[in-house]
Design a protein around this motif. Structure first.
Motif, PDB file in Angstrom:
ATOM      1  N   PHE A 113     -48.308  -7.166 -31.554  1.00 36.48           N
ATOM      2  CA  PHE A 113     -47.402  -8.046 -32.634  1.00 36.48           C
ATOM      3  C   PHE A 113     -48.224  -9.232 -33.105  1.00 36.48           C
ATOM      4  O   PHE A 113     -47.512 -10.102 -33.629  1.00 36.48           O
ATOM      5  N   ASP A 136     -49.793  -5.727 -38.290  1.00 42.55           N
ATOM      6  CA  ASP A 136     -50.566  -5.305 -37.120  1.00 42.55           C
ATOM      7  C   ASP A 136     -50.889  -3.921 -37.186  1.00 42.55           C
ATOM      8  O   ASP A 136     -51.654  -3.316 -36.272  1.00 42.55           O
ATOM      9  N   LEU A 192     -40.756  -8.446 -37.667  1.00 42.58           N
ATOM     10  CA  LEU A 192     -41.889  -8.134 -38.130  1.00 42.58           C
ATOM     11  C   LEU A 192     -42.372  -8.439 -39.570  1.00 42.58           C
ATOM     12  O   LEU A 192     -41.515  -8.212 -40.555  1.00 42.58           O
ATOM     13  N   ASP A 214     -46.464  -2.896 -40.491  1.00 44.82           N
ATOM     14  CA  ASP A 214     -46.450  -4.196 -40.349  1.00 44.82           C
ATOM     15  C   ASP A 214     -47.870  -5.058 -40.189  1.00 44.82           C
ATOM     16  O   ASP A 214     -48.859  -4.157 -40.563  1.00 44.82           O
ATOM     17  N   SER A 237     -47.897 -10.528 -36.820  1.00 43.89           N
ATOM     18  CA  SER A 237     -46.720 -10.807 -36.894  1.00 43.89           C
ATOM     19  C   SER A 237     -46.218 -12.098 -36.413  1.00 43.89           C
ATOM     20  O   SER A 237     -45.492 -12.995 -37.099  1.00 43.89           O
TER      21      SER A 237
END
Ligand SMILES: *Cc1c(COP(=O)(O)O)cnc(C)c1O
Length: 431
Positions: free
Chosen positions: A3, A50, A36, A48, A6
């Motif tokens: 993540f 990523d 996210l 998202d 984000s």
């Protein structure tokens, strides 16, 4: 799952946007972790920042009943944009959407378009007060009607999720005419009507509550309200911003066969663009300026792009069989997730009304805010992160509804149920 992007975007956002989000429900306050950041979407999926893909049951908090980037809607909006994005003058498109709403929603004889659900409820209550010449209104505990000052009293949605008291910044004087009662109690309403009936303009409620989790009305509740309102001369106002075109095509009022005097609409009506509306009896709607004296206006109201998305969405939705198929898919998913929870020895109280549903981590039936608030929110948080890890995204709160769309195929439903099976097994060990 990574993540990193984000996380970085959230840090940057918090520098320039309070809490990093433009609506509190988007923060992960109730489940921990950080939101996210979404880059794109298609059908039942969102991606998202990523590059992680999720099956999406938030659907922009309800509006996207045809899923993301529905080709018919997108094409209509693209074509509309080339003809101009706003004129500040009437268009035939607004009449077309109004005709659709009057055809579909039982209580709608006339419609006024605004830009959000908040504006719709705010305006419809001004109308109720103007028409009756009375000041007091009743709202129900755990129901959410947007963020107008006088409605931020015992509200649901993120107000409940974040455990906020009635918001600072709302002057006492503004809420003194707002009376409250529990959802699903006719006795409480009758008691208020008996003592203050002559001063009460209207009662506003979510006919199926969708902002304290999703809680349907008990048998006879809506019909009982209709009868009490008629008896005391109080207007019955359904806030169908969430339930409109979702509980049934014609909303909760069609499903339960109870017609309110006025209705607030939003979410699905704009097909993913900003539209709200209020509608109802012609004699009441004629009070709205310029037909009547009650002032209400909007620079971008009836915006041609937004109205075009709404028309395309409602036309698609009313094609034979389309709505029933969404409900059937939602039912299969609800049954599968409930069965997966049982298999893991987890108590869920599951609710469904048409294309909306909810899973309370609660071993008792949920019928109002008191019972909803006894849910195990820690378990919900564990389940949320276990599902995100498996590529399924749903509202990061116990007090929100899940949503289904035409884009959620059988295959997507099966994948979600499989994810739930392993997620429940993972979290059951230490609940
Ligand atoms: C979402 C919602 C609102 C507020 O609509 P916004 O478009 O967010 O202003 C009002 N009432 C209900 C029932 C809602 O679900």
């Amino acid at each position: 799952m990574n993540f990193t992007n984000s996380e970085k975007l959230f840090k940057e956002a918090q520098e320039v946007i309070p809490g990093g989000v433009n609506s509190p429900a988007r923060a992960f306050g109730a489940v921990g972790g950080q939101p996210l950041f979404i880059e794109r979407a298609k059908g039942p999926y969102i991606w998202d920042a990523d590059g992680n893909r999720y099956i999406d049951y938030v659907l922009s908090w309800g509006p996207l009943i045809l899923g993301h980037t529905n080709p018919t809607v997108i094409k209509a909006v693209q074509e509309a944009a080339t003809r101009g994005t706003s004129y500040g003058a009437p268009t035939a498109l607004e009449t077309e959407l109004a005709e659709l709403v009057c055809e579909i929603v039982p209580s709608a004889e006339q419609v006024r378009f605004v830009n959000s659900g908040t504006e719709a409820t705010m305006s419809v209550l001004r109308l109720a007060r103007a028409f009756t010449g009375r000041d007091k209104i009743i709202k129900l505990q755990g129901n959410y009607h947007g963020h107008a000052d006088f409605l931020l009293v015992q509200a649901g949605s993120a107000v409940a999720t974040l455990g906020l008291p009635d918001s600072p910044g709302v002057p006492k004087g503004v809420t003194q005419d707002t009376l409250t009662a529990p959802f699903n109690s006719l006795e409480a309403i009758e008691a208020l009507f008996k003592t203050g009936g002559d001063d009460i303009a209207g009662i506003i409620l979510e006919p199926v509550a969708g902002n304290m989790g999703m809680v349907p009305p008990v048998e006879g509740y809506l019909a009982g309200l209709r009868q009490l309102c008629d008896q005391y001369g109080v207007l019955l106002i359904f806030d169908e911003v969430m339930t409109g075109f979702r509980v049934a095509l014609g909303g909760a009022q069609e499903y339960y066969g109870v017609t309110p005097d006025l209705t607030a609409l939003g979410k699905v009506i704009g097909g993913g663009l900003p539209v709200g509306a209020y509608a109802g009896r012609r004699d009441i709607m004629q009070t709205v300026a310029p037909a009547g004296p009650m002032y209400q206006a909007g620079t971008l109201s009836g915006n041609p792009l937004a109205v075009t998305a709404g028309i395309a969405t409602l036309k698609e939705l009313k094609k034979p069989g389309v709505f029933d198929k969404i409900v059937a898919g939602a039912t299969t998913l609800c049954e599968g997730i409930s069965a997966a929870a049982s298999a893991a020895g987890i108590s869920l109280y599951q609710t469904q009304a048409g294309t909306m549903f909810c899973f309370f981590f609660n071993d008792q039936p949920v019928t109002d805010w008191d019972t909803a608030s006894k849910s195990n929110t820690r378990a919900l948080a564990r389940f949320f992160h276990a599902m995100v890890k498996r590529g399924v995204y749903f509202p990061p709160s116990q007090y929100e509804s899940w949503f289904f769309s035409t884009a959620h195929t059988q295959e997507v439903v099966v994948a979600t149920i499989q994810a739930a099976q392993t997620a429940f097994a993972e979290i059951a060990e230490d609940l």
